[in-house]
Write an enzyme that holds these catalytic residues in place. Sequence first.
Site, PDB file in Angstrom:
ATOM      1  N   ASP A 231       0.860  -1.184   0.000  1.00 27.86           N
ATOM      2  CA  ASP A 231       0.000   0.000   0.000  1.00 27.86           C
ATOM      3  C   ASP A 231       0.894   1.231   0.000  1.00 27.86           C
ATOM      4  OD1 ASP A 231      -2.430  -1.379   0.053  1.00 27.86           O
ATOM      5  OD2 ASP A 231      -2.477  -1.440   2.234  1.00 27.86           O
TER       6      ASP A 231
ATOM      7  N   ASP B  10      -6.912  -1.444  -4.837  1.00 19.66           N
ATOM      8  CA  ASP B  10      -8.032  -1.087  -3.963  1.00 19.66           C
ATOM      9  C   ASP B  10      -8.903  -0.015  -4.617  1.00 19.66           C
ATOM     10  OD1 ASP B  10      -6.909  -2.796  -2.024  1.00 19.66           O
ATOM     11  OD2 ASP B  10      -5.816  -1.150  -1.074  1.00 19.66           O
TER      12      ASP B  10
END
Length: 170
Positions: A123, A141
């Site tokens: 991330d 995402d």
Amino acid sequence: MEQEKSQSSLSWLWLTLVFLMIDQASKYWVASSMNLYQSINLLPFFNITYAQNPGAAFSFLADQPGWQRWFFSLIAMVASVIFLVWLKRTPKSQPILAVALACMLSGALGNLIDRVLFGYVIDFLDFYLGQYHWPTFNIADSVIFIGAVLMIIDSFKQDKSSQPDVLKEK
């Protein structure tokens, strides 16, 4: 008209591949050029911050001893198969749904690749307001979220003629 409904929307797989390549390239760049937890401030509300998430969204189950890697990998594999079959069965006359499924397939595959290769998802998108930081996320995402929003939009745009008789206005 009947022939158009029978045609698959698999032609939207190019979009899946484009987003998957962007996702994987961006994660590779972050992991190869930054130290873990390093943060680069770009805007007054946005950083690139390298994080590794062994859990699910919002680091759900991230503190577990490792079983979640395979659990979330299995979920991503099953979801990918469902999205692919659904995309194949989606008529070309429903492009919003097709794009939604292509996006969600891309995101599921992008995070699946990370989990299988590394045991965690990379991330790096870090949005914040003052001291409050939204949980760090990635391109995969983002396209899952975009796909979900498009699916909701598509559900409202469906032709009334495709609704069951019970739901039709009289």
